[in-house]
Design an enzyme around this catalytic site. Sequence first.
Site, short mmCIF file in Angstrom:
data_model
loop_
_atom_site.label_atom_id
_atom_site.label_comp_id
_atom_site.label_asym_id
_atom_site.label_seq_id
_atom_site.Cartn_x
_atom_site.Cartn_y
_atom_site.Cartn_z
N SER B 237 0.82 -1.21 0.00
CA SER B 237 0.00 0.00 0.00
C SER B 237 0.86 1.26 0.00
O SER B 237 2.03 1.23 0.38
CB SER B 237 -0.90 0.01 1.24
OG SER B 237 -0.11 0.28 2.38
N CYS B 292 -3.10 -4.22 -8.20
CA CYS B 292 -2.68 -2.83 -8.35
C CYS B 292 -3.01 -2.31 -9.75
O CYS B 292 -3.21 -1.13 -9.94
CB CYS B 292 -1.21 -2.63 -8.01
SG CYS B 292 -0.11 -3.60 -9.01
N GLU B 394 -8.54 4.05 -3.67
CA GLU B 394 -8.80 2.74 -4.25
C GLU B 394 -9.67 1.90 -3.31
O GLU B 394 -9.56 2.00 -2.09
CB GLU B 394 -7.50 2.01 -4.58
CG GLU B 394 -6.56 1.77 -3.44
CD GLU B 394 -5.27 1.08 -3.89
OE1 GLU B 394 -5.25 0.42 -4.94
OE2 GLU B 394 -4.26 1.23 -3.18
#
Lengths: 494, 494, 494, 494
Positions: B237, B292, B394
């Site tokens: 992250s 991702c 996200e």
Amino acid sequence: MALLPEVKSHYGRLKMYIDGEWFDSESGVYRETTNPATGEPIAEYPIALPEEVNRAVEAAEKAFEEWKEMELRRRIQYIYRLREKFEEHFDELARILVQDHGRTIEEARGSIRRSIENIESACAMAYTVAKGEHVDQIARNIDETLVYEPLGVFAIITPYNIPVHAWSSFVPYALALGCTVVVSPATACPVISNWIFKVMEEVGFPPGVANLVYGGREINKTLVSHPSVQGVGFIGSTRVGRELYKLVGELGKRASINAGAKNHVVVMPDADLDVVVPRLLRAFYGMTGQRCLGSDVLIAIGDVYEELKRRFVEASARMKLGYGLDESVELGPMTTAQARQRVLDFIQKGLDEGAKLILDGRNPKLEDRYAKGYFLGPTIFDEVTPDMWIMKEESFGPVACIIRMESLDDAIDLINNNTYYGHSASIFTTNINYARDFRRKVNVGNVGINVAIAQPYAFFPLGSRKASFFGGAHSRIDTLRLFTDVKIIVSWRY
Amino acid sequence: MALLPEVKSHYGRLKMYIDGEWFDSESGVYRETTNPATGEPIAEYPIALPEEVNRAVEAAEKAFEEWKEMELRRRIQYIYRLREKFEEHFDELARILVQDHGRTIEEARGSIRRSIENIESACAMAYTVAKGEHVDQIARNIDETLVYEPLGVFAIITPYNIPVHAWSSFVPYALALGCTVVVSPATACPVISNWIFKVMEEVGFPPGVANLVYGGREINKTLVSHPSVQGVGFIGSTRVGRELYKLVGELGKRASINAGAKNHVVVMPDADLDVVVPRLLRAFYGMTGQRCLGSDVLIAIGDVYEELKRRFVEASARMKLGYGLDESVELGPMTTAQARQRVLDFIQKGLDEGAKLILDGRNPKLEDRYAKGYFLGPTIFDEVTPDMWIMKEESFGPVACIIRMESLDDAIDLINNNTYYGHSASIFTTNINYARDFRRKVNVGNVGINVAIAQPYAFFPLGSRKASFFGGAHSRIDTLRLFTDVKIIVSWRY
Amino acid sequence: MALLPEVKSHYGRLKMYIDGEWFDSESGVYRETTNPATGEPIAEYPIALPEEVNRAVEAAEKAFEEWKEMELRRRIQYIYRLREKFEEHFDELARILVQDHGRTIEEARGSIRRSIENIESACAMAYTVAKGEHVDQIARNIDETLVYEPLGVFAIITPYNIPVHAWSSFVPYALALGCTVVVSPATACPVISNWIFKVMEEVGFPPGVANLVYGGREINKTLVSHPSVQGVGFIGSTRVGRELYKLVGELGKRASINAGAKNHVVVMPDADLDVVVPRLLRAFYGMTGQRCLGSDVLIAIGDVYEELKRRFVEASARMKLGYGLDESVELGPMTTAQARQRVLDFIQKGLDEGAKLILDGRNPKLEDRYAKGYFLGPTIFDEVTPDMWIMKEESFGPVACIIRMESLDDAIDLINNNTYYGHSASIFTTNINYARDFRRKVNVGNVGINVAIAQPYAFFPLGSRKASFFGGAHSRIDTLRLFTDVKIIVSWRY
Amino acid sequence: MALLPEVKSHYGRLKMYIDGEWFDSESGVYRETTNPATGEPIAEYPIALPEEVNRAVEAAEKAFEEWKEMELRRRIQYIYRLREKFEEHFDELARILVQDHGRTIEEARGSIRRSIENIESACAMAYTVAKGEHVDQIARNIDETLVYEPLGVFAIITPYNIPVHAWSSFVPYALALGCTVVVSPATACPVISNWIFKVMEEVGFPPGVANLVYGGREINKTLVSHPSVQGVGFIGSTRVGRELYKLVGELGKRASINAGAKNHVVVMPDADLDVVVPRLLRAFYGMTGQRCLGSDVLIAIGDVYEELKRRFVEASARMKLGYGLDESVELGPMTTAQARQRVLDFIQKGLDEGAKLILDGRNPKLEDRYAKGYFLGPTIFDEVTPDMWIMKEESFGPVACIIRMESLDDAIDLINNNTYYGHSASIFTTNINYARDFRRKVNVGNVGINVAIAQPYAFFPLGSRKASFFGGAHSRIDTLRLFTDVKIIVSWRY
């Protein structure tokens, strides 16, 4: 004794260059800079206000939008013209460099020549190394393309000891690749940095593409912290470099931090001392020791020690000091009084630790007109031991330590483990196996084989490791990895 | 309904792998990990003690001395055997990956295949891209050589969502280049990480070359801070990545920090929706959104909006959920209950902000035996506005936002300015000019043209920018710049 | 004395491999090939009809259409499988190579290993070196892309002395790059060439991608002249190579013609003879002298001559001859009776010219069962002069000439001017300056420094010059320039 | 109407330049060359004697010894100065090019600019692309190094249509890489070739590094056959190129033979004719059609045919003919009367074959003072069929054939199979899939997407295939493979 003419005797109040214009800082804070050979003032430079630094970044950011979109062929023509302007102003740049920094005129010419090679290397890189990649039909009906895109504005922070060469190690590359820059030079040599921008102005770069601010460490944090600045190219001390790398880590930016050094030269018994000794003089005393590639420790392997020491001391003692604009001078002054004092402190530290001073350059004889200059003569310590502080830290002056060791492995061990730096190391030998072992085993970025100053040419990066370097990209041709980032395009034909 | 067989129903207490041996942590702290399709426990993993982490680093450091000196031809043979072992264990690895992580078997096979390609790319790189340079007679009697030397031990920190692919994006390259590693995988998928090391053990790497420790974030700081660790390869992250980059900045080390993303897909009016919609499903819901490169925002330009929305919702609604070992399943569970909860929170946030849920996957219907699984169905928000938090951050789950915009320029503006990420963006169009403008103007690392998942193949780096990446070298073939440093040798013939 | 088992005692009538099928030539012309250690027949091979050669080319041309379009990832997997199959059949290939060609089993294993490295290098090349280039915005709105496209069908003509290594120097690269091939091996080693195709068959290449025809020089002109053949990769003699290059010139095709050699080894007085002499044995007698990189002339500089000669003769005289499948054997037979006779003629010529035979290998003692083998022992000429024919031409057998010269410059002059070949030359010295002068001044393609066989590894090209090479691309990784051509795409956005 | 001034009205007897000196040929044979706009003589050039050609080669060979040994940094400075001299003489070179060759001044300026880019590209190549390679420890204690070494003297044979650009495609690269040259220009433009050497003389190259001989085809065989000439760089016709390639094959030398072309432009129905038509004019009539990249056949796909034809004919008919030194002129004369006659023959052939002349440029109207000039106006054939000779061979004049085809595949089939050339092809379309299919499927070296003249910039090679190119290395940056050869050094540490 005839000196080369100075370009001016005083350069007045230096201006900053932002968005294609010259102007005075509104800070009102000006400081004096002197000719290190005479101690006489030659200019005043301002300390920029934070808002002036920000204005420079914003000018660079604005300029970036068009500069990055400019077609490659056209952009590179600016860099070619930069090269021509440097050739045109070659002598003048060399003389100002001597006046501002103190080195000999021959050393100054070498610096300008190396800087021109950086400009050439930047052109070459843009035409070839910076080419992207393409693979057709990597998967069924899928092609991939990689391009290097310029990232934006970069802060370029240059040191006092190599004000032109450091500029040239970053700026031409940044511009050739489509980035724009704000240059913050060290304040000890503000005149030559100013002159470089006058030359750049003649080239006619679009406003904002390259900007100059003064203030040194007082403004560098402001500069690097501006959100539009993508990263920093820095050459300077390890202490400042570490701080900067930490800041960059916090900010999530990029960096090429080129820091301090402690460089060793090993002389094997088979080496020809007629060749070695003259090369040592340039390595230990070149630029009066103010050089990241300059040598610090001379390691004699076995019985060559006595003869090498005798000849090195004799040759060192004969070096002619004086104002660098005198062509016959071999050793110029330190750049500032403070720099000179730091070396004196270093020498005192060595004496305190018990090292023996076999050549003492602390009070060199000079003509009266240079009595206020910041001169130091070649200085050599013998009877040093690895645990001494002077064997671990750099003097950044014309100071050598000589030590006898019994084997090449011992020498390599000292180089790798007695200092936390990892910049360069050299060996003198005619033996092919010694040379290979040495170059493979020393944990430094630049290795010299029968060359004491292991300085690669512009189209190689300058290597550097451990506490001598922080970051992901070295200077020069390696800055492709600093100033650009990859974009990969995946295309699917349907 | 026949499932592919699980390799084991429970893998017991997982061991760590240090210096070529498997052993239990002396911490005594073990945690349970579950099969996300059933919620059933499938293994326990330890939290390593700091001294165990240090032991792993020291084993890697010791192994480095011989591994870096090993002749290239011989070292690369280990990597080739690694490739063979991955082929040999292909099915088993894919099935464990499903069991441990939750994706579909087809997605798992894709991951193993991509990982094999990374191994191949590492071999290719070592033979070609990692070649040094040499120039003879660069100056009178002076030659220069550049070599890439491995730096030492690296920490490799992999995320729970791509435990194999992330491993393969760093480890084979590090080993091929002569470095050694300590791998610290995310704790949500400990079983597959363990299995990779069993495969590596079969290859027969010398002890210490690759080491495995468990503990995730609790031990990563210890790992990265060990003075023998030269740098870190990380995928995870942005929040954790930023912390790590800051730590690395303080420590003066190297990093390739691959972080979060907010990816956009633009559909132009000329695009063929028969092609577009199936590709969108994989992009938005592949790996249940835990990817991702997965898509987050669907931008419809002009009047294509209504038709696109209708067909996208319909197709999304038809996706079959279930245990990934069922070949017919199109969407597996989230990896952990916490991950599922974070997506539920994200959806709630969207509702709170006023977005309209036009497909609600919060309570998908599943067979009873998956009642405790961490499932979420495709979820689509309409009536979103750029200022909403769900348009900036996200979800890391199977959640799409769809928005209508009037022009390509508007879409590019959203992509570049509405989020601080810079990972990937895609466009669907048949127009050559739209495609060029898009790929040039979007400020992201990976661009898709008629491909929604803009994933480059292994022998390209994975691009990434802004808050999606920190560091000087990308993963994969770009790790040459992470794991090695240049040494330049200057030789003078006298 | 235990021999390794032969794979078969007789391989019957060898078939050709065209379009994925094995079949007999309709020419009806078959010739016998023998085991050179025993003179016993081990197989029969056909002489192809011209129409069979043409059929092979047409199969290759047809296969090319799909093979070139196959996605890179998929095509390279065939080459990886080829590597695996070579590993799997390693021992068997080595043993057949001994049986067919005559070398020692250790030499055979080395050849198979080198061939596997070529396969690996072909994979690496396809993933990296064969990448195209791309530059965006080279001019206003103009982008350029360069791709390497495969050209089509290539003729690969391999020699009897390195039937596997020569195959591997071209075929894996051609296939990896998307070309298809027709291989015409020299007829003296037809069995191993056949076996390679059996291995390739196991890989499962699409029909027509690789084809095998027999007939040697009788069919090569037909093959190369077929209008669909784009060029030729050849390893063989200078005489045949020149003819072929002339033919290629007439036809307007491409070529990599690797031809003969006359290789020199210089021993400086400072060299350590304990190191030198064992390396000389492999260099002069390896593969019984049938090797383009094998040494021909030993140049002793100054007084090292006497000692070097004494030790070289002694060590040569002690070499054990025999069947290569005996692990203790150091020197196998010549490959054919004719090859042996040519070396005998060479020796006679030397005697006629007045050279002195100080070690005579013409009638070596061997066990009875090898009485009909084509053996020759190490043979050394002393008292040679540069003008002798044996000092200018290659023996292609285990024959050395030793000569004393007074300086390195004299030796370099001999190497550069006494022969029209330019393949390789080596020096033994520990002096770094001798080594540099030698490597820079000798006009050959491969230079050895303390290595007598200057054989580069697969991911370097094999250098070669003057009458040792004709063409525009060398073998191995350099074949990118043989098998592909550039296409440059200029795109203008309007 | 004001013309730019001519540099001189008559240049007298041109001299040759050998070994740094200008001198007259002793052949006594001189021929006249004229200004193509007026037919007036502007100079006489000699036909060299064979011994004069040999003397030039020998001067080049002698110069090579020092030139190749000159340190890279110093050698490249000559090339940088060459660039500066070209900038300095830019206008003068452009005007002489018009006077000697006939093109418009704008076209001439473009040629000089492209030539400067070649000089820049040569500098860039020498600094980057020409770097050798190095791998340490490839095997136990073995390192390998690859260097590119210059081969020696090269013959550079340039054509009449691009006398400066062709020179620049080879000579700066050869010199930068350490080779020396003898240039033999086509005799139709001898003045500009002479002027280039005057510029080179100003640079101050060492004597013999670059030599100029006159005589064209009468002396080229002598030149290429000289044993010291290592190879040839040629641009010219396919017929002469083939002969030369055959000669080179016989001699065992190297070649880059750039030959004729038949270039097609495809216009898809979706193309914007406002963009297309102006680009077509430059493509079909630029340099009065005397250009290897010039277009020959215009393929209209489907119904765009009528509109495209109408607008193309109208725009063509409006082009202004005249002396190129008049800035308003759009189309200059053919270079020679013979060249004009060959085009007239071509047109007649087309009429004989039944093609319909819809624009007839055979008798263009011009001012009286250009009555003896070699003018031809734009000429367009309609109603052509693929089997016609004029659809297969090049006119090398301002002649277009327009044809309607029904699909892109048909057009690609025509391009690939109706002519034996393979130089360039272009497409006008905004469709991304058409563009990809076209660029992948056409079997030519240069592909234009919305650009009619697919001319790559200097730091890409000029692609070319089939009967348009023979050899192993293309021109420009690809000449690394022509002018140098690899040397691989294998070093063993013992």
